[in-house]
Design a protein around this motif. Sequence first.
Motif, PDB file in Angstrom:
ATOM      1  N   TYR A  42      -3.076  -7.270  -6.404  1.00 42.14           N
ATOM      2  CA  TYR A  42      -2.526  -7.467  -5.061  1.00 42.14           C
ATOM      3  C   TYR A  42      -3.622  -7.790  -4.042  1.00 42.14           C
ATOM      4  O   TYR A  42      -3.758  -7.120  -3.015  1.00 42.14           O
ATOM      5  N   MET A  72       3.224 -21.659   2.607  1.00 43.33           N
ATOM      6  CA  MET A  72       3.214 -20.265   3.042  1.00 43.33           C
ATOM      7  C   MET A  72       2.072 -20.001   4.028  1.00 43.33           C
ATOM      8  O   MET A  72       2.265 -19.386   5.077  1.00 43.33           O
ATOM      9  N   VAL A 228      -0.585  -9.413   5.781  1.00 44.29           N
ATOM     10  CA  VAL A 228       0.688  -8.707   5.966  1.00 44.29           C
ATOM     11  C   VAL A 228       1.850  -9.689   5.819  1.00 44.29           C
ATOM     12  O   VAL A 228       2.831  -9.425   5.114  1.00 44.29           O
ATOM     13  N   TRP A 229       1.711 -10.839   6.430  1.00 43.95           N
ATOM     14  CA  TRP A 229       2.751 -11.867   6.325  1.00 43.95           C
ATOM     15  C   TRP A 229       2.850 -12.433   4.916  1.00 43.95           C
ATOM     16  O   TRP A 229       3.937 -12.800   4.460  1.00 43.95           O
ATOM     17  N   ARG A 231       2.471 -10.765   2.226  1.00 43.07           N
ATOM     18  CA  ARG A 231       3.308  -9.818   1.492  1.00 43.07           C
ATOM     19  C   ARG A 231       4.780 -10.013   1.865  1.00 43.07           C
ATOM     20  O   ARG A 231       5.643 -10.022   1.007  1.00 43.07           O
ATOM     21  N   ARG A 232       5.051 -10.182   3.169  1.00 43.87           N
ATOM     22  CA  ARG A 232       6.444 -10.395   3.588  1.00 43.87           C
ATOM     23  C   ARG A 232       7.056 -11.631   2.938  1.00 43.87           C
ATOM     24  O   ARG A 232       8.220 -11.627   2.564  1.00 43.87           O
ATOM     25  N   HIS A 233       6.274 -12.675   2.815  1.00 43.01           N
ATOM     26  CA  HIS A 233       6.766 -13.923   2.209  1.00 43.01           C
ATOM     27  C   HIS A 233       6.943 -13.814   0.699  1.00 43.01           C
ATOM     28  O   HIS A 233       7.498 -14.709   0.080  1.00 43.01           O
ATOM     29  N   GLY A 234       6.430 -12.742   0.101  1.00 42.58           N
ATOM     30  CA  GLY A 234       6.483 -12.652  -1.354  1.00 42.58           C
ATOM     31  C   GLY A 234       5.343 -13.403  -2.013  1.00 42.58           C
ATOM     32  O   GLY A 234       5.452 -13.827  -3.163  1.00 42.58           O
ATOM     33  N   GLY A 235       4.232 -13.560  -1.287  1.00 39.77           N
ATOM     34  CA  GLY A 235       3.101 -14.290  -1.850  1.00 39.77           C
ATOM     35  C   GLY A 235       1.949 -13.404  -2.282  1.00 39.77           C
ATOM     36  O   GLY A 235       0.946 -13.895  -2.802  1.00 39.77           O
ATOM     37  N   LEU A 237       1.050 -11.602  -4.819  1.00 39.78           N
ATOM     38  CA  LEU A 237       1.328 -11.313  -6.222  1.00 39.78           C
ATOM     39  C   LEU A 237       0.322 -10.319  -6.784  1.00 39.78           C
ATOM     40  O   LEU A 237      -0.819 -10.265  -6.338  1.00 39.78           O
TER      41      LEU A 237
END
Lengths: 367, 367
Positions: A42, A72, A228-229, A231-235, A237
């Motif tokens: 992560y 993204m 932080v963004w 993580r919000r976007h699902g990027g 990994l």
Amino acid sequence: MNELLVAFKQTKYKVPGHGPRNLHVLKKALMDLEDQMESEMYGKGKIIVEFHEKMANFLGKEAAVFFPSGTMAQQIALRIWCDQKGIKRAAYHPLSHLEIHEENGLKELHQIETVLLADKNRVIEFEDVVGMEEEVACLLLELPQREIGGQLPDYSTLEAISAYCKEKGIKLHLDGARLLEILPYYEKTASEVCSLFDSVYISFYKGIGGIAGAILAGDTSFIEESKVWKRRHGGDLISLYPYFLSADYYFDKRVGKMEQYYAEAKELAHFYNQCDGVSTIPQVPVSNMFHVHFDAPAKVMEIILADIYKESGIGLSAYVREVSKTASYFEIGIGDLYAEVPDDELIEAFKLLDKKMKSRNELHKRD
Amino acid sequence: MNELLVAFKQTKYKVPGHGPRNLHVLKKALMDLEDQMESEMYGKGKIIVEFHEKMANFLGKEAAVFFPSGTMAQQIALRIWCDQKGIKRAAYHPLSHLEIHEENGLKELHQIETVLLADKNRVIEFEDVVGMEEEVACLLLELPQREIGGQLPDYSTLEAISAYCKEKGIKLHLDGARLLEILPYYEKTASEVCSLFDSVYISFYKGIGGIAGAILAGDTSFIEESKVWKRRHGGDLISLYPYFLSADYYFDKRVGKMEQYYAEAKELAHFYNQCDGVSTIPQVPVSNMFHVHFDAPAKVMEIILADIYKESGIGLSAYVREVSKTASYFEIGIGDLYAEVPDDELIEAFKLLDKKMKSRNELHKRD
């Protein structure tokens, strides 16, 4: 598969690109790396931290973070600047990637309105920025402007826009998907160009020829917020290493070849411009890319080009796109393959193109 | 690196997991695949279409699409259901991944309000769903509920919730990050469980042990819409093959081993529950996972565990997490490694754990 693509695939030499996007590209990048090398977790861990530092340093920014995609990274950059200023409005070119290739993600996910600067067919100039009537939080400049063949403003224009934005408190973001590719034309280092911008994105699968992925760079606080963004976007990994390890490999392999690609692009564009009914945009390329326009519809060009590929063994493009009922084009990006094409055979292919375009135009005039 | 992690890494046998997340995991998955295999392009192309079809078929759904992350897949699923119903509200467990691990992406990117069902320490029951006061577009059930040790409702509860949601027009989404891992307990096929849900997500780096990535499955129209959102999120990469090719490889390798992992988890939990001051949640696992709780603080357990690893050569967990000043826990997920641990040596390690916990508790009582 259409006939043109089949003919292209069967040619001995391909003019654009680095070669097929196949599994070999990944395997080659990983081959010499230790099997025991541990994945990042992560966004944390030695291998990704080192890559981030290397890229921040190269771009002359405090910090950098790897993203799975530029889509993204850039939406997030604009979101951060808009939030910071409390104005949900960003300005960019009408043919920006964000405007035409992202299914309106910026609006749908971030509720950011856009102000479109300049006409579709030219780059953003200083006057466009000064003449902006709406108040915006940030301005995105794409260098080179890909959808119009990879055009660039003068470097002095960039400096003027940068100074103006600084004065007005407008954040300036660089869509540098092809930043490395323009450095030879500007005769600048990456960090010199980036110093004009508050945030910068670069891509690893254009001139660099990696698998996918992007770097976003800027001040430390900006980059921390972008994570932080992400993580919000699902990027964010658990493992992005298949991308950034290969990005790093091809970066090292090709960062020094941009001057060569640029020179080759100018040579190739010259060959095209000597043919009847063919022209390039820009006429003289300013990077490794340009667009080739034909005074003939795509259907006609597909037949002409497929014939040339079969006769010459040289593949000029895998596709042609319609512009109108009487015009078509394709995009060229020079990579490693161009240097492998024998000069004399390439010249023969262009003689064929010129001949076929001439006889097509003769026939067409008689109709 | 802390002492416990160092001691864990030096053990001969590790009890949980499939082994280190290193480059070998990727290389092994790609090794036997042809170098000439062509990348998919932005979700199109033979290799990704085949994988989508295989997964849709396995899950008993019309269509499936690969996502770089479950975070992205699930936010999008809920967004589609909310848009369809015109209600920006979704219900899930208070410890759902979306609530505690995604930096509020669902709210920040999609403006979806959430209704939290059940207490933190138990799974969602039928009464929680029926008793919901707010109108919601959809309900997300996570099976098993990871943050409470991987607990499950009865299968009849799932059937009742599914029937109720259908009747009320509430869309039911399955957070099936660990769906394969619970099939042996339910004695159901994946498609039987999925038939209770309108949409389903599964992960490839839990029990399957891949690199990263997820599948979202459902009706064709739902999946087509999810692809638009995938592009908006920046998840429609030019090449996702490093993930889905390895996902496919490890899926084939491990989909048939879930019964074994489940049996091993029950055996291991039994060993833990026989030790003084140690208990598992659930007491009898219902999948390959469970939580191990200690009546001692994390700092004490780190010392005790590190000693055991050094003495026995067996690594039980790489970390311990604080619950309170007097309690701690770790999570166990059984993978390929468990079968490699010699029975007698494992039993010896647990004798050590029991002994050390007993003497620690004796000392503690005297304090």
